[in-house]
Design a protein around this motif. Structure first.
Motif, PDB file in Angstrom:
ATOM      1  N   LEU A  11       0.826  -1.203   0.000  1.00  0.00           N
ATOM      2  CA  LEU A  11       0.000   0.000   0.000  1.00  0.00           C
ATOM      3  C   LEU A  11       0.864   1.258   0.000  1.00  0.00           C
ATOM      4  N   GLU A  50      -9.820   1.493   3.232  1.00  0.00           N
ATOM      5  CA  GLU A  50     -10.693   0.607   2.455  1.00  0.00           C
ATOM      6  C   GLU A  50      -9.886  -0.315   1.550  1.00  0.00           C
ATOM      7  N   GLU A  51      -8.881   0.239   0.878  1.00  0.00           N
ATOM      8  CA  GLU A  51      -8.062  -0.592  -0.007  1.00  0.00           C
ATOM      9  C   GLU A  51      -7.227  -1.589   0.783  1.00  0.00           C
ATOM     10  N   SER A  73      -9.506  -4.440   1.883  1.00  0.00           N
ATOM     11  CA  SER A  73      -9.857  -5.298   0.743  1.00  0.00           C
ATOM     12  C   SER A  73      -8.695  -6.216   0.358  1.00  0.00           C
ATOM     13  N   GLU A  74      -7.487  -5.665   0.328  1.00  0.00           N
ATOM     14  CA  GLU A  74      -6.328  -6.486  -0.038  1.00  0.00           C
ATOM     15  C   GLU A  74      -6.044  -7.548   1.014  1.00  0.00           C
TER      16      GLU A  74
END
Length: 288
Positions: A157, A181-182, A185-186
């Motif tokens: 990230l 959020e990313e 999700s990952e």
């Protein structure tokens, strides 16, 4: 995939064993005086001991928010999730897997952001086990697996976004909503193999590395000064324009282009200067 194991309440086998023991004692008491009874008593005692030992291997206690993975000679036969005293297949091995929600906070990792600047970043991950079979058999140690994958996701990230966005419309590591959020999700994709669900993840520490922190602080200060100056000049231009329009509309004074330029210059100096302006009173005519 997780499936339910055979189980019954652990109190049922206890009651059955007590009833059988009482029946055995009752059948032996009337014949105690007969010859050879000692051999029969010994046989019955050994039989009950073996049966009791076999039955005892099936007892297990499950605590709240805990699962027990049941194996029969290396073969997975199911999982017990209900809390309490249970009896399952004897001669089985059982491993505890906690289903409680847990936190993991990564160490402060030093990585380069998307612009190549070294930054320090750390995150906290909230997770829990949802599939005990995968947690027990899919990976070597699911807790260590979550820790390693969390650090890998945080590093990825950090290299995907800049510390701060200098272009409008570009996300940065400082945009906590987008980044969290990313990251969540990952992480969900990474740890799904281990039967783990990531509930939430947040960046807990974000800063430039010490070797460039001072330079980046000066850069931020310069950007802030430029932004402030831009606002000051924008406001000053509006004030000057409004003043000229008012003078013209109310016919206070008629100025030619040269005097208008001089007036604009004087007003901008007064409005945009860092220090208070010292007025000079002109006692002559407007053109002297």
């Amino acid at each position: 995939m997780e499936r339910a194991a055979f189980r019954i309440s652990g109190f049922i086998p206890i009651v059955v064993m007590l009833v059988l023991a009482a029946a055995g004692v009752a059948s032996i008491l009337p014949v105690l005086d007969e010859p050879g009874v000692d051999v029969r008593v010994g046989v019955v005692a050994v039989g009950y001991s073996l049966l009791g030992t076999l039955v005892a291997t099936g007892f297990t206690v499950v605590n709240p928010n805990e699962a027990q993975v049941v194996q029969f000679f290396g073969r997975y036969v199911g999982t017990i999730r209900q809390a309490g005293l249970h009896w399952t297949w004897p001669l089985t091995a059982r491993a505890k897997v906690t289903l409680r929600v847990r936190n993991f906070e990564t160490a402060r990792l030093k990585v380069s952001d998307a612009d190549g600047n070294p930054v320090e970043i750390a995150a906290v991950v909230v997770w829990r086990v949802v599939d005990s079979a995968r947690a027990a058999f899919a990976v070597d140690h699911h807790v260590e697996y979550v820790a390693v994958q969390s650090e890998a996701a945080v590093r990825h990230l950090a290299t995907s976004y800049p510390y701060e966005a200098h272009d409008s419309g570009r996300a940065s590591l400082r945009d906590s909503a987008v980044v969290s959020e990313e990251l969540t999700s990952e992480l969900r994709e990474r740890v799904e193999l281990a039967g783990v669900e990531v509930l939430e993840s947040r960046i807990t520490h974000l800063a430039y590395a010490p070797e460039i922190a001072q330079a980046m602080l000066a850069r931020q200060q310069a950007s802030a000064i430029v932004g402030a100056r831009f606002k000051i000049v924008e406001g000053a231009v509006g004030m000057v324009s409004n003043a000229l329009d008012r003078l013209r509309q109310e016919h206070v004074v008629e100025l030619d282009e040269e005097r208008k330029a001089q007036m604009v210059s004087n007003l901008l100096v007064v409005l945009c200067g860092d220090r208070a302006a010292q007025p000079v009173v002109n006692t002559g005519s407007l053109y002297s």
